[in-house]
Write a protein that holds these residues in place. Structure first.
Motif, PDB file in Angstrom:
ATOM      1  N   GLN F  24      27.318  25.929  40.175  1.00  0.00           N
ATOM      2  CA  GLN F  24      26.820  25.823  38.799  1.00  0.00           C
ATOM      3  C   GLN F  24      25.328  25.520  38.764  1.00  0.00           C
ATOM      4  O   GLN F  24      24.596  26.010  37.907  1.00  0.00           O
ATOM      5  N   GLN F  25      24.876  24.727  39.747  1.00  0.00           N
ATOM      6  CA  GLN F  25      23.449  24.411  39.807  1.00  0.00           C
ATOM      7  C   GLN F  25      22.612  25.665  40.071  1.00  0.00           C
ATOM      8  O   GLN F  25      21.558  25.872  39.468  1.00  0.00           O
ATOM      9  N   ILE F  26      23.108  26.518  40.968  1.00  0.00           N
ATOM     10  CA  ILE F  26      22.328  27.692  41.387  1.00  0.00           C
ATOM     11  C   ILE F  26      22.573  28.870  40.458  1.00  0.00           C
ATOM     12  O   ILE F  26      21.649  29.398  39.846  1.00  0.00           O
ATOM     13  N   ASP F  27      23.789  29.311  40.381  1.00  0.00           N
ATOM     14  CA  ASP F  27      24.054  30.584  39.713  1.00  0.00           C
ATOM     15  C   ASP F  27      24.400  30.418  38.240  1.00  0.00           C
ATOM     16  O   ASP F  27      24.428  31.399  37.501  1.00  0.00           O
ATOM     17  N   GLY F  28      24.699  29.198  37.814  1.00  0.00           N
ATOM     18  CA  GLY F  28      24.956  28.935  36.398  1.00  0.00           C
ATOM     19  C   GLY F  28      26.088  29.802  35.869  1.00  0.00           C
ATOM     20  O   GLY F  28      27.113  29.988  36.533  1.00  0.00           O
ATOM     21  N   GLU F  29      25.871  30.332  34.690  1.00  0.00           N
ATOM     22  CA  GLU F  29      26.896  31.088  33.996  1.00  0.00           C
ATOM     23  C   GLU F  29      27.347  32.306  34.816  1.00  0.00           C
ATOM     24  O   GLU F  29      28.537  32.645  34.840  1.00  0.00           O
ATOM     25  N   GLY F  30      26.404  32.951  35.482  1.00  0.00           N
ATOM     26  CA  GLY F  30      26.737  34.143  36.271  1.00  0.00           C
ATOM     27  C   GLY F  30      27.725  33.825  37.373  1.00  0.00           C
ATOM     28  O   GLY F  30      28.666  34.586  37.623  1.00  0.00           O
TER      29      GLY F  30
END
Lengths: 151, 151, 151, 151, 151, 151
Positions: F24-30
């Protein structure tokens, strides 16, 4: 050490041991050599290699090892850029019951999907594995090779 | 027409017919569509596609069709640049007795050899094939599709 | 032997002989070595290699051999995972009239489409072929090499 | 502006203009669209694309443009991961005198070196280019398209 | 010589010299060897290699050299078909301040995106570079190596 | 449930939660969408995707996230066969502090190592990500998106 850390260590050991057993069942001496070769450069990667591919993937029940090794020999032949790993898995295929003739058929079939050069280089890898295997069988029995130690 | 030419024509027909039967057995409607799609651009290639991969390779006795389709699904997932053909062969694998779960296992295993993106894109292809298959099963029976005619 | 089998054998020989002649015209000694190297591991693949690529594809009239060899050198340089076959076809390109300078230009151009490493490794392959060619020219005439026998 | 900077600007313009002329000669409208599409994201890359591939490589005298386009169509078909660029260069091949039939032969030949899926996807690209070309020929003459402006 | 030609020569020298300095800063001895190795086969390519990748791309201000070398090590590890260039750039990464441990982390990470074989072969390359580096450090000081001369 | 199984479950949850937080920190919603898309076809793969790449690799301390995302964008651009994942990681790079300009520089640099088509297709992916990002910023604030539930 906290309880959570202790639990983590205990569990990592379970995955690691399950993976190491699977690596030895499939790839035998070749797999052990790969792990040993990582000791000096990336020992953590040796652990990850045992835990994820062998502890997680190969230990899944949904596909027999024979089919898994056919899949790997096909994929690495088609990709054509991983000769050392292809040889390890040609031996691995033999170790789990794929016949030499079947290995050759899988590699030949890759001519259709990845071209004749990929298949030719795959057959060269197979010939080297088969020859090494024949030479080992012809030698007097050596001391059994010690299994790699759990780090 | 000389005797040699007559013999050649006769023999090409044998390989072609053997290959066409094998194509239909494995890839079914998807394979037939591939052949039909070539009619306008490269009809000779349609013939070669039937003769060599299916008439020569898939007709060889040394490896069962189930193993051959596992090998193809693995290779095309790993190569990652042939989505249409991967879908045809995921259906082909189902056609010759590989289960959906086994297809998913083969594709998941490719994360180890070709990376997670290759496996993710392979799973996307599998989902599309499975969904189309489900939709077809849910429809009332259509007229049986005519087989492709020998050119 | 049935008539159909006899016809098939006769026709396979026609494709095989046409392919073998084409292989020798293009790849010369290098192609023959490839075929010989398959004898111990996959003799059927040697036959298929002669029949499909050379008997079917290279024997088609729609494209001159010079253009075909330029296409192969470009493709194998760009793919970057088939050095032995690239060398055979660099020699093949020279055999059908492509000049050394043209081979170098094709390989250099691949820097645009597959990157500088692919082009650099292609140039390394070309240098090895050119050097071997020079050394052979400098030697006294050897006995002509026997052509590979039809299996 | 120093003399050195002025000289550099003057020379960059020479390479740029030579490259732009070559791009228009080979790829025509398709090449111009590629350059235009870069305006909003990486305008410097548009300049580099014109200067190096077209100003430096394609402007070299050692290989005719027909052979260069055959080489590109072969390479991009074999790599199988650059469909938009393959289409631009199939049109480019036609623009410099390669016939449709020759384009199809080059792509079919790639089945030998990169597998049937690569060739099939290349033929799909060719069919799309040929169809678009036919549709354009069937339309009444439009205003000539303005050439891309030098940035 | 016309004024335009003189300007071009002057400018090419500027790009060449800027690129050569950058090549030496990043790849050091390894880069110089690559250039030297081209002298006999494609001297023009040596010039283009210095002008475009190093004179144009690496000289751009928008990304620090440390990040650029991390990007190259990642890409060449993932592609898996350019071992000589990967070694040059592992050394290049060290030369611009990436630590050995960071190089190993980048390569390990590629197991996720290109598979374990790609990462394993990348680690093998890294071990060879690190070992050669250690051996060089252990030797008495040699004469400083002459820089490649501008052609 | 045995103690060993309980420990394993407890530990798997630790790796899973650490990986999910990192995803979640890196790619978030994607990244979350990728995981959700697997629910219907291979839910176990969603767990493995979180545990190994994010729980094991990205959670390692030896390399900053900015460098890790630069490495991924470089590798996926160069491989050229994983457009969906490239887009997720272009957004991921922005999320961890890489600037748009730096993303463009990394992709442009890949022209040197994987060819201009790979770089062009990478720039197309970047433009799509940047445009989607701009459109989202222009919209009124939506409800915060719920995090994916632990399966």
């Amino acid at each position: 050490m906290t309880n959570a850390q202790a639990s983590q260590n205990s569990n990592d050991n379970l995955r690691y041991e399950r993976g190491l057993a699977k690596l030895q069942q499939i790839d035998g001496e070749g797999g052990v050599k790969v792990v040993e070769s990582l000791a000096g450069i990336a020992p953590d990667f040796a652990r990850l290699l045992i835990e994820f591919p062998f502890g997680d993937i190969y230990s899944r029940p949904g596909l027999d090892l024979r089919s898994r090794e056919i899949a790997v020999v096909a994929a690495l032949t088609a990709m054509g850029n991983a000769a050392p790993q292809l040889k390890v898995h040609i031996q691995g295929a033999l170790n789990v019951g794929v016949t030499r003739n079947e290995v050759v058929e899988v590699i030949m079939q890759m001519a259709v999907y990845a071209g004749f050069p990929a298949a030719l280089n795959g057959l060269t890898a197979a010939r080297e594995v088969f020859t090494a295997d024949d030479e080992k069988s012809a030698q007097p029995l050596a001391e059994p090779r010690a299994l790699v130690e759990t780090p």
